[in-house]
Design a protein around this motif. Sequence first.
Motif, mmCIF file in Angstrom:
data_model
loop_
_atom_site.group_PDB
_atom_site.id
_atom_site.type_symbol
_atom_site.label_atom_id
_atom_site.label_comp_id
_atom_site.label_asym_id
_atom_site.label_seq_id
_atom_site.Cartn_x
_atom_site.Cartn_y
_atom_site.Cartn_z
ATOM 1 N N ALA A 8 94.241 14.510 36.598
ATOM 2 C CA ALA A 8 93.694 14.746 37.940
ATOM 3 C C ALA A 8 92.574 15.785 37.877
ATOM 4 O O ALA A 8 91.530 15.619 38.520
ATOM 5 C CB ALA A 8 94.795 15.195 38.895
ATOM 6 N N LEU A 9 92.773 16.842 37.082
ATOM 7 C CA LEU A 9 91.712 17.841 36.919
ATOM 8 C C LEU A 9 90.514 17.253 36.185
ATOM 9 O O LEU A 9 89.367 17.566 36.504
ATOM 10 C CB LEU A 9 92.228 19.068 36.160
ATOM 11 N N MET A 10 90.794 16.404 35.209
ATOM 12 C CA MET A 10 89.704 15.765 34.490
ATOM 13 C C MET A 10 88.887 14.889 35.436
ATOM 14 O O MET A 10 87.659 14.902 35.410
ATOM 15 C CB MET A 10 90.222 14.933 33.325
ATOM 16 N N GLN A 11 89.570 14.135 36.282
ATOM 17 C CA GLN A 11 88.868 13.281 37.254
ATOM 18 C C GLN A 11 88.033 14.133 38.202
ATOM 19 O O GLN A 11 86.881 13.807 38.491
ATOM 20 C CB GLN A 11 89.857 12.424 38.037
ATOM 21 N N ALA A 12 88.606 15.231 38.678
ATOM 22 C CA ALA A 12 87.857 16.122 39.578
ATOM 23 C C ALA A 12 86.645 16.702 38.877
ATOM 24 O O ALA A 12 85.565 16.822 39.477
ATOM 25 C CB ALA A 12 88.777 17.241 40.082
ATOM 26 N N CYS A 13 86.784 17.033 37.606
ATOM 27 C CA CYS A 13 85.666 17.577 36.843
ATOM 28 C C CYS A 13 84.571 16.526 36.657
ATOM 29 O O CYS A 13 83.389 16.813 36.830
ATOM 30 C CB CYS A 13 86.167 18.099 35.495
ATOM 31 N N MET A 14 84.970 15.300 36.329
ATOM 32 C CA MET A 14 83.981 14.235 36.172
ATOM 33 C C MET A 14 83.268 13.950 37.499
ATOM 34 O O MET A 14 82.054 13.746 37.519
ATOM 35 C CB MET A 14 84.635 12.969 35.625
ATOM 36 N N ASP A 15 84.017 13.961 38.590
ATOM 37 C CA ASP A 15 83.409 13.738 39.899
ATOM 38 C C ASP A 15 82.410 14.853 40.229
ATOM 39 O O ASP A 15 81.319 14.582 40.740
ATOM 40 C CB ASP A 15 84.480 13.666 40.996
ATOM 41 N N ALA A 16 82.783 16.093 39.935
ATOM 42 C CA ALA A 16 81.885 17.224 40.206
ATOM 43 C C ALA A 16 80.647 17.157 39.322
ATOM 44 O O ALA A 16 79.534 17.455 39.774
ATOM 45 C CB ALA A 16 82.626 18.549 39.993
ATOM 46 N N CYS A 17 80.831 16.760 38.063
ATOM 47 C CA CYS A 17 79.679 16.600 37.169
ATOM 48 C C CYS A 17 78.740 15.514 37.690
ATOM 49 O O CYS A 17 77.517 15.671 37.669
ATOM 50 C CB CYS A 17 80.136 16.254 35.750
ATOM 51 N N SER A 18 79.311 14.429 38.165
ATOM 52 C CA SER A 18 78.506 13.334 38.706
ATOM 53 C C SER A 18 77.724 13.783 39.943
ATOM 54 O O SER A 18 76.527 13.507 40.074
ATOM 55 C CB SER A 18 79.404 12.149 39.049
ATOM 56 N N ALA A 19 78.394 14.481 40.847
ATOM 57 C CA ALA A 19 77.717 14.971 42.062
ATOM 58 C C ALA A 19 76.632 15.973 41.714
ATOM 59 O O ALA A 19 75.541 15.950 42.296
ATOM 60 C CB ALA A 19 78.745 15.606 43.009
ATOM 61 N N CYS A 20 76.912 16.840 40.749
ATOM 62 C CA CYS A 20 75.921 17.828 40.341
ATOM 63 C C CYS A 20 74.724 17.150 39.681
ATOM 64 O O CYS A 20 73.573 17.505 39.937
ATOM 65 C CB CYS A 20 76.557 18.846 39.390
#
Length: 131
Positions: free
Chosen positions: A24-36
């Motif tokens: 779940a943290l990995m998914q959140a990190c990937m999502d944040a990287c994508s948005a950034c």
Amino acid sequence: MDSMMMDSMKSMDMMPGMQTMDMALMQACMDACSACEQACTVCSTQMMDCSPACMNCADMCNTMMRSMMRMQGMTPAVMMSMLDACMAMCQLCMDMCMKHEAHSEVCRMCAAACKACMDACMAMRESMMAA
């Protein structure tokens, strides 16, 4: 990434120490990287002095996200180094964009996306250290 992909990643043959990754943290990190990455790409077109930092940050976020999706061959030490590099690039980009926050909504949004990405990378890093 959808839940089917995350489920398949859980069963993958990972390097020692990576099996305890919080998906779940990995998914959140990937999502944040994508948005950034997206925010930095838009901001880099504004032709302000933050443009080079935005382009580099977009590239770093993309690389971080792609590396997290390719778990085979990734070791905890490498993952933490990648997270550190991503956080450093986001910090630089955020600092550069904050110089223009008073007159550029795009720079304000980019700085916020960089901050969110740093926070997500830090959460991922802390989770790995605790495991």
